[in-house]
Design an enzyme around this catalytic site. Structure first.
Site, short mmCIF file in Angstrom:
data_model
loop_
_atom_site.label_atom_id
_atom_site.label_comp_id
_atom_site.label_asym_id
_atom_site.label_seq_id
_atom_site.Cartn_x
_atom_site.Cartn_y
_atom_site.Cartn_z
N ARG A 197 0.84 -1.21 0.00
CA ARG A 197 0.00 0.00 0.00
C ARG A 197 0.87 1.25 0.00
O ARG A 197 1.84 1.33 0.73
CB ARG A 197 -0.91 0.01 1.24
CG ARG A 197 -1.83 -1.20 1.28
CD ARG A 197 -2.80 -1.14 2.44
NE ARG A 197 -3.59 -2.38 2.46
CZ ARG A 197 -4.50 -2.67 3.38
NH1 ARG A 197 -4.74 -1.80 4.36
NH2 ARG A 197 -5.18 -3.80 3.32
N ARG B 121 2.35 0.90 10.27
CA ARG B 121 1.91 1.33 8.94
C ARG B 121 3.06 1.22 7.96
O ARG B 121 3.96 2.05 7.95
CB ARG B 121 1.39 2.76 9.02
CG ARG B 121 0.59 3.21 7.81
CD ARG B 121 -0.10 4.54 8.06
NE ARG B 121 -1.11 4.42 9.10
CZ ARG B 121 -2.36 4.01 8.89
NH1 ARG B 121 -2.74 3.71 7.66
NH2 ARG B 121 -3.21 3.91 9.87
N GLU C 259 -6.31 -1.25 15.64
CA GLU C 259 -6.89 -2.17 14.66
C GLU C 259 -5.90 -3.25 14.21
O GLU C 259 -4.76 -2.95 13.87
CB GLU C 259 -7.35 -1.39 13.43
CG GLU C 259 -7.98 -2.28 12.37
CD GLU C 259 -8.31 -1.51 11.09
OE1 GLU C 259 -8.48 -0.28 11.15
OE2 GLU C 259 -8.39 -2.17 10.03
N SER D 157 -10.06 -6.35 10.11
CA SER D 157 -11.29 -5.69 9.69
C SER D 157 -12.11 -6.74 8.95
O SER D 157 -11.64 -7.28 7.96
CB SER D 157 -10.93 -4.51 8.78
OG SER D 157 -12.05 -3.71 8.55
N ARG E 13 1.22 -6.53 12.76
CA ARG E 13 0.59 -5.94 13.94
C ARG E 13 0.45 -6.97 15.06
O ARG E 13 0.51 -6.61 16.24
CB ARG E 13 -0.75 -5.31 13.58
CG ARG E 13 -0.58 -4.05 12.73
CD ARG E 13 -1.85 -3.24 12.60
NE ARG E 13 -1.61 -2.09 11.73
CZ ARG E 13 -2.52 -1.17 11.41
NH1 ARG E 13 -3.77 -1.29 11.92
NH2 ARG E 13 -2.23 -0.16 10.63
#
Length: 424
Positions: free
Chosen positions: A260, A275, A347, A350, A389
């Site tokens: 990303r 991130r 988070e 999801s 994560r």
RNA sequence: GGAGAGGUGGCCGAGUGGUUGAAGGCAGCGGUCUUGAAAACCGCCGUGUGAAAGCACCGGGGGUUCGAAUCCCUCCCUCUCCGCCA
């Protein structure tokens, strides 16, 4: 893509559901583009009908040996007109598509109303955040001290937002991947390894394109993209196919790296694993009958939660409000894991039900019984979990005062039975 | 990277530029027969759009033609051989 019949017949309803997401879209322009498209198509079909009839007649006359040159010249005019009409139709169609493909999905009725993530609703909590007798360190500090994470050297070759895992750090990342895949495999998910590069059509099918091209890494000169999530390649497996009812539900799990650009996130946490431009993830994807999709979302969420439970990491489940839903999602639960250094939940997964939104774009259908009309399936997916994560959560939640980190019991088996990472 | 072959309905497989949306076979569904099953026989059996008539679709796109699954161009994909390579 949302249901066009719904858009035509219940415009106000669609508008109000989109408004609930905070999407300001001039639906009228979509609707009029749709009407243009239908009337242009109708006119074209009328012309073609005449063409077909008269052509057949000419064929007959020709076979009878009659002179057809006059009729031919006559039809040439119609033929030319049809060609013009066809290209006009193509333009109209493209204009419509450019409007329709950027319409987000409608939130499910059950989704709580809200404008931003502040109005998301906590559904449940699991585990108690551990009380430390010392000031807990961040995963960056822990990882660099132990020599298992090296961001500076990663930056030499790749810049910011990349990581170099070393020794036990690399083992742990790999262990987590295997552990998660095995856990999901035992729960009935078929493991797949997919391409990590996909074409534009696949990206459009799941909803990343055309709207979010800026977030994707595109391959120079190829019109292909690195996947930002395994959702893209796994959901595309059955694109354009009609499944039999007996084949549903289909459940897949896949490990892939994800790429990303994280454009526009410069204000957000820039250091550490949280991130990254490239990260690892195990993804769960399901195709189901429409009437089962909500139950499948619940069970998929539970399957992702099970990983956190097995890792004994405190977490909570949050339901996203209408304003925080992703583009393609109809309903979403986020799993948030406790991070001691940040003193908050972050988070880590999801899980969403996309309804028929992706299936319509991708043409994934099923037949209830042989001879029945094909219906769109529903697609559901969720992270199970983000590997990087999860590693962050383990480093932080399992840290000791001396800087060492205990290894959760359930992954020791995947790490040559070692139970702790400490400085050599 | 070079050379060649090919892409037709769930699958296999015909197809001369004009009643071909597409023969035939297999699979599937329904029926007859049978105590039941098999076999045999009969019928049905693509998708989209549309209320329907209709129209579209033979890998994608473009072209030639009054008319294209059929001819031409182009792109994509698959297969075979050579080269290279994990």
């Amino acid at each position: 893509m949302i249901d066009l019949k719904l858009l035509r017949n219940k415009k106000d309803y669609v508008a109000s559901r989109l408004a609930a997401r905070g999407t300001e879209i001039a639906l009228d322009s979509v609707i009029s583009a749709d009407a243009d498209r239908m009337s242009a198509t109708r006119e074209l079909e009328e012309m073609r009908k005449r063409m077909n009839e008269e052509s057949a007649e000419i064929g007959k006359l020709a076979r009878e040996g009659k002179d057809i040159s006059a009729r031919r010249r006559e039809l040439k005019t119609l033929s030319d007109a049809i060609k013009e009409k066809e290209s006009a139709c193509r333009e109209i169609e493209e204009r419509f598509n450019s409007l329709a493909l950027v319409l987000p999905n409608l939130p499910d009725e059950s989704v709580p109303a809200g404008k931003s993530e502040d109005e998301n609703v906590e559904i449940r909590k699991w585990g108690e955040p551990k009380q430390f007798s010392f000031e807990p360190k961040s995963h960056v500090e822990i990882g660099e001290n132990l020599g298992i994470l090296d961001f500076k050297r990663a930056a030499k070759m790749s810049g910011a937002r990349f990581a170099l895992y070393r020794g036990p750090g690399a083992w742990l990342e790999r262990a987590l991947i295997s552990f998660m895949l095995n856990s999901h495999g035992a729960n009935g998910y078929e493991e797949v390894i997919t391409p990590f590069m996909v074409n534009r059509q696949a990206m459009t099918g799941t909803g990343q394109l055309p709207k979010f091209e800026d977030d994707l890494f595109r391959l120079e000169g190829l019109d292909m993209f690195l996947i930002p999530t395994a959702e893209v390649s796994v959901t595309n497996i059955y694109a354009g196919e009609i499944l039999s009812a007996g084949e549903l539900p289909r459940r897949f799990c896949a490990y892939t790296p994800c790429f990303r650009k994280e454009a526009g996130s410069y204000g957000k946490i820039a250091t550490g694993l949280i991130r990254q431009h490239q990260f690892n993830k195990v993804e769960l994807v399901k195709l189901s009958r429409p009437e089962d999709s909500m139950a499948e979302l619940e069970s998929l969420t539970a399957d992702a939660e099970l990983i956190l439970q097995k890792l004994e990491l405190p977490y909570r489940v949050v339901e996203l409000c209408t304003g925080d839903l992703g583009f393609s999602a109809a309903k979403t639960y986020d799993l948030e894991v406790w991070l001691p250094s940040q003193n908050r939940y972050v988070e880590i997964s999801s899980c969403s039900n996309f309804g028929d939104f992706q299936a319509r774009r991708l043409g994934i259908r099923f037949r209830r019984e042989s001879g029945a009309k094909p219906e769109l399936v529903h697609t559901i997916n969720g992270s199970g979990l983000a590997i990087g994560r999860a590693l962050v959560a383990i480093l932080e939640n399992y840290q000791n005062e001396d800087g060492s980190v205990e290894i959760p019991k359930s992954v020791r088996h995947y790490m040559m039975d070692s139970d702790i990472i400490k400085k050599p």
